[in-house]
Design an enzyme around this catalytic site. Structure first.
Site, PDB file in Angstrom:
ATOM      1  N   LYS A 195      -8.890   1.657  -7.112  1.00 25.22           N
ATOM      2  CA  LYS A 195      -9.297   0.253  -7.219  1.00 25.22           C
ATOM      3  C   LYS A 195     -10.775   0.237  -7.584  1.00 25.22           C
ATOM      4  O   LYS A 195     -11.507   1.174  -7.264  1.00 25.22           O
ATOM      5  CB  LYS A 195      -9.111  -0.475  -5.877  1.00 25.22           C
ATOM      6  CG  LYS A 195      -8.906  -1.955  -6.025  1.00 25.22           C
ATOM      7  CD  LYS A 195      -7.453  -2.257  -6.328  1.00 25.22           C
ATOM      8  CE  LYS A 195      -7.216  -3.704  -6.651  1.00 25.22           C
ATOM      9  NZ  LYS A 195      -5.767  -3.996  -6.657  1.00 25.22           N
ATOM     10  N   ASP A 253      -7.245  -7.715 -11.574  1.00 22.89           N
ATOM     11  CA  ASP A 253      -7.004  -8.101 -10.181  1.00 22.89           C
ATOM     12  C   ASP A 253      -7.716  -9.458 -10.053  1.00 22.89           C
ATOM     13  O   ASP A 253      -7.969 -10.112 -11.073  1.00 22.89           O
ATOM     14  CB  ASP A 253      -7.563  -7.050  -9.207  1.00 22.89           C
ATOM     15  CG  ASP A 253      -7.031  -7.226  -7.784  1.00 22.89           C
ATOM     16  OD1 ASP A 253      -5.903  -6.805  -7.523  1.00 22.89           O
ATOM     17  OD2 ASP A 253      -7.729  -7.805  -6.940  1.00 22.89           O
TER      18      ASP A 253
HETATM   19  N1  GLU Z   1      -4.264  -5.418  -9.250  1.00 24.54           N
HETATM   20  C1  GLU Z   1      -2.848  -5.280  -9.274  1.00 24.54           C
HETATM   21  C2  GLU Z   1      -2.379  -4.715  -7.959  1.00 24.54           C
HETATM   22  O1  GLU Z   1      -2.948  -5.029  -6.935  1.00 24.54           O
HETATM   23  C3  GLU Z   1      -2.348  -4.525 -10.500  1.00 24.54           C
HETATM   24  C4  GLU Z   1      -2.916  -3.149 -10.695  1.00 24.54           C
HETATM   25  C5  GLU Z   1      -2.523  -2.485 -12.017  1.00 24.54           C
HETATM   26  O2  GLU Z   1      -1.774  -3.074 -12.782  1.00 24.54           O
HETATM   27  O3  GLU Z   1      -2.999  -1.378 -12.221  1.00 24.54           O
HETATM   28  O4  GLU Z   1      -1.419  -4.009  -7.851  1.00 24.54           O
END
Ligand code: GLU
Length: 446
Positions: free
Chosen positions: A124, A164
């Site tokens: 993240k 996100d």
């Molecule tokens: N931010 C999204 C999640 O919490 C998607 C992450 C992504 O597609 O890599 O899963």
């Protein structure tokens, strides 16, 4: 392993990282019993290793606002775990972003990605940059400055960021543009959530919300209930809430509330398609308010300062932010007869809220299972990029259906109680953990 002892050590070390400690506590509590049936995990100190990120990049992001003032933010990428594949996870731009928030999200992502059945590790990233009130040009300059530092840490086989909170298609475009300029690599697989004309997967914008509703349908059907005809309260009005509202409505449910930081819009007759489309306009305005929906449409009442959870509904779908539904909110929902809550946001419910739902015996499922359709479709986007092809929407949707069904099955396998009901929190945590732990074990002490 004794979860309480490990938690005590982590609390001593990271006492101020509340969200991270909350996320770790929930997982350790769920897996303790199963873990202790595997002495090989204990010998390899899997749990001590899995709770720490592989590495964290922290960097300064300096940019110039529209008034010519120099602004400085902090940027981060937490590469949490790569045991089952390259690091994968979104970028969050929000004023409250801290290393604790990104560590909790990276930790959750590791198990969520394992649940998707696809080979993706967990990561993240993001920044304390606040998109609220910023112009498009400011957003672009910030994204470019952010990528100036990030580009060297990522790559299609290394680490693949996505969106996100505060990062959608527009931001991914600016980030990707700067990446190709700096890296002189034109592999579209370096980011997911791209535009459909330049390597993006059809259905990725809708995928988190659609997947959440497919999962909710499985939860309901297993309990002998129906989505069609039910009333749903949704928090948020961004990309995830939009996809969820769209699919819930298409499946015959009535979405009677959407909310923002300013209050809740109550729509007794249910959101229309025009209202659902308008959620995107609200999001793109960068004002972070939902009130204008009531000015624009008949049949919408705006209640300032109230949450979506104050509206009587059958199903609650938190779609905004962590800890957005607390113990008091849960009590209010239960008093109003709510019989299901599926977390669509990451860690949307506080531990008190989860306990209240579970004690009351209503259906509850956690974010890492419910919202995994988003990152799963990112995984499908990576596959299409690697193969230099583009699947039709129908094909992506079928794969998404299959993945959500598999995640539901895994939750049932590990979470079924003696009375036949399912503890989805336990099921999701054990299923995700077993896969990552087994991979770490097989790859040796590294
Ligand atoms: N931010 C999204 C999640 O919490 C998607 C992450 C992504 O597609 O890599 O899963």
């Amino acid at each position: 392993m004794k979860a309480a002892e490990i938690m005590a050590r982590l609390e001593q070390k990271y006492g101020h990282e509340k969200e991270y400690l909350q996320a770790v506590h929930e997982v350790l509590e769920s897996i303790e019993e199963v873990y202790n049936q595997h002495p090989e995990f204990e010998k390899a100190k899997i749990v001590e290793r899995i709770v720490e990120p592989d590495r964290i990049f922290t960097f300064r992001v300096t940019w110039v606002d529209d008034n010519g003032n120099v602004q400085t933010n902090l940027g981060y990428r937490v590469q949490f775990n790569s045991a089952i594949g390259p690091y994968k996870g979104g970028l969050r731009f929000h004023k409250a972003v801290t290393p604790s928030m990104l560590k909790f999200l990276g930790f959750e992502q590791t198990f969520k990605n394992a649940l998707t059945t696809l080979p993706m590790g967990g990561a993240k990233g993001g920044s304390d940059f606040d998109p609220v009130g910023k112009s498009d040009a400011e957003i672009m300059r910030f994204c470019q400055a952010f990528m100036l530092e990030l580009w060297n840490c990522i790559g299609p086989e290394q680490d693949v960021p996505a969106g996100d909170v505060g990062v959608g298609g527009r931001e991914i475009g600016y980030l990707y543009g700067m990446y190709t300029k700096l890296a002189r690599r034109y592999n579209v697989g370096v980011l997911t959530g791209k535009g459909a004309n330049w390597g993006g997967s059809i259905l990725r914008p809708e995928a988190t919300g659609y997947g959440a509703l497919y999962f909710t349908e499985h939860v309901l059907n297993r309990a002998g209930k129906q989505l069609a005809g039910s009333t749903i309260a949704i928090s948020g009005f961004g990309n995830v809430a939009w996809g969820a509202a769209q699919k819930a409505t298409a499946l015959g449910a009535k979405v009677i509330a959407v909310s923002g930081p300013d209050g809740v819009c109550h729509v007794p007759a249910g959101l229309t398609n025009e209202m659902i489309d308008y959620m995107l306009v609200l999001r793109a305005s960068n004002n972070n308010v939902v009130a204008p929906m009531a000015e624009k449409f008949e049949g919408v009442t705006f209640i300032p300062g109230k949450k979506a959870w104050s509206i009587k509904c059958d199903i609650a779908l938190p779609c905004a932010f962590q800890n957005e539904l607390n113990g008091d909110d849960a009590k209010e929902l239960l008093a109003n007869g709510t019989w299901c809550c599926c977390e669509v946001s990451n860690m949307g419910c506080t531990p008190e809220a989860i306990k209240a739902f579970q004690d009351a015996g209503i259906l509850f499922a956690p974010g890492k299972a419910v919202n995994a359709g988003g990152v799963a479709t990112s995984g499908l986007e990576m596959t299409q990029n690697a193969m230099h092809i583009s699947w039709a929407g129908k094909e992506v949707d079928e794969k998404l259906h299959f993945i959500m069904e598999s995640i539901h099955e895994a939750c049932v396998k590990y979470g079924q109680r003696p009375d036949g009901t399912v503890d989805y929190v336990k099921g999701a945590n054990i299923a995700g953990f077993m896969k990552v732990a087994q991979a770490m074990l097989e790859q040796g002490t590294i």
